[in-house]
Scaffold this motif. Structure first.
Motif, short mmCIF file in Angstrom:
data_model
loop_
_atom_site.label_atom_id
_atom_site.label_comp_id
_atom_site.label_asym_id
_atom_site.label_seq_id
_atom_site.Cartn_x
_atom_site.Cartn_y
_atom_site.Cartn_z
N GLN A 146 43.06 -18.00 9.67
CA GLN A 146 43.81 -18.83 10.61
C GLN A 146 42.93 -19.30 11.76
N GLU A 147 41.91 -18.51 12.09
CA GLU A 147 41.07 -18.81 13.24
C GLU A 147 39.74 -19.48 12.90
N GLU A 148 39.29 -19.37 11.66
CA GLU A 148 37.96 -19.87 11.31
C GLU A 148 37.99 -20.62 9.98
N PRO A 149 37.75 -21.93 10.02
CA PRO A 149 37.70 -22.67 8.76
C PRO A 149 36.46 -22.29 7.95
N ARG A 150 36.66 -22.19 6.65
CA ARG A 150 35.58 -21.86 5.71
C ARG A 150 34.76 -20.66 6.19
N ALA A 151 35.46 -19.57 6.46
CA ALA A 151 34.85 -18.35 6.99
C ALA A 151 34.11 -17.54 5.93
N LEU A 152 34.42 -17.78 4.65
CA LEU A 152 33.83 -17.01 3.56
C LEU A 152 33.64 -17.92 2.37
N ALA A 153 32.53 -17.76 1.68
CA ALA A 153 32.28 -18.50 0.44
C ALA A 153 32.05 -17.50 -0.69
N LEU A 154 32.61 -17.80 -1.83
CA LEU A 154 32.38 -17.02 -3.04
C LEU A 154 31.75 -17.95 -4.06
N THR A 155 30.65 -17.52 -4.68
CA THR A 155 30.00 -18.32 -5.70
C THR A 155 30.00 -17.54 -7.01
N GLU A 156 30.70 -18.09 -7.98
CA GLU A 156 30.78 -17.47 -9.31
C GLU A 156 29.55 -17.86 -10.11
N VAL A 157 28.93 -16.86 -10.74
CA VAL A 157 27.76 -17.07 -11.57
C VAL A 157 28.13 -16.73 -13.01
N LYS A 158 28.08 -17.72 -13.89
CA LYS A 158 28.33 -17.51 -15.33
C LYS A 158 27.06 -17.86 -16.09
N GLY A 159 26.81 -17.15 -17.18
CA GLY A 159 25.64 -17.43 -18.00
C GLY A 159 24.39 -16.72 -17.54
N SER A 160 24.49 -15.89 -16.54
CA SER A 160 23.37 -15.09 -16.06
C SER A 160 23.96 -13.86 -15.38
N PRO A 161 23.74 -12.68 -15.95
CA PRO A 161 24.37 -11.49 -15.36
C PRO A 161 23.84 -11.20 -13.96
N LEU A 162 24.73 -10.74 -13.10
CA LEU A 162 24.33 -10.32 -11.77
C LEU A 162 23.76 -8.91 -11.84
N PRO A 163 22.70 -8.63 -11.10
CA PRO A 163 22.16 -7.27 -11.11
C PRO A 163 23.11 -6.32 -10.38
N PRO A 164 22.98 -5.03 -10.66
CA PRO A 164 23.82 -4.08 -9.92
C PRO A 164 23.45 -4.11 -8.44
N PRO A 165 24.42 -3.82 -7.57
CA PRO A 165 24.12 -3.82 -6.13
C PRO A 165 23.16 -2.69 -5.78
#
Length: 156
Positions: free
Chosen positions: A70-89
């Motif tokens: 409510q206070e901050e426009p576009r406060a967070l972005a999520l980017t989905e990655v398909k076709g390439s596995p993400l490494p473990p954190p």
């Protein structure tokens, strides 16, 4: 034609951008549980800055979502990655996204429903008579999130 609105020159933190394996699953946490508003979802162009910045292979397909509070426009972005596995954190965690929620008590059951296990809560007080309660949890992709609420302490 010039406008009277100069470009701000002060320091401003815009938003974290988190890589996720499944955007719809991530939205069940960030939108449905935590209350972010989904602004839009889009596909990244093949020449998107996301590829070199996150060191992703050209074969990966990227879809991104912008979320607001409510206070901050576009406060967070999520980017989905398909076709390439993400490494473990990495362990230990090298960063956390800190999010204020109106009520931890209302969020915790929803986290359990999603199968996410919060770390034991911690509380502390600060002047002037504020009490903070923090509760950390890792999202589906291992990103550390510190949720907190703040309340006025009773005066003695």
């Amino acid at each position: 034609m010039q406008t009277n609105n100069p470009i701000p020159s002060s320091l401003h933190l815009k938003r974290p951008c988190l890589l996720v394996a499944d955007l719809e699953r991530s939205l069940t946490l960030y939108r449905d549980c935590l209350g972010f508003k989904l602004d839009y979802v889009g596909n990244a162009d093949p020449d998107s800055y996301l590829y070199p910045v996150f060191q992703l292979p050209a074969a990966a397909q990227l879809r991104f979502a912008a979320l607001s509070t409510q206070e901050e426009p576009r406060a967070l972005a999520l980017t989905e990655v398909k076709g390439s596995p993400l490494p473990p954190p990495p362990k230990p965690h090298r960063g956390a996204t800190v999010i204020r929620v109106p009520s931890l008590a209302s969020v915790l059951p929803q986290l359990a429903t999603l199968g996410l296990c919060p770390i034991t809560a911690s509380s502390f007080s600060t002047p002037p008579n504020l009490t903070f309660t923090e509760q950390a949890v890792c999202d589906f992709d291992g990103h550390l999130i510190v949720l907190y609420e703040v309340q006025r302490s009773s005066t003695s």
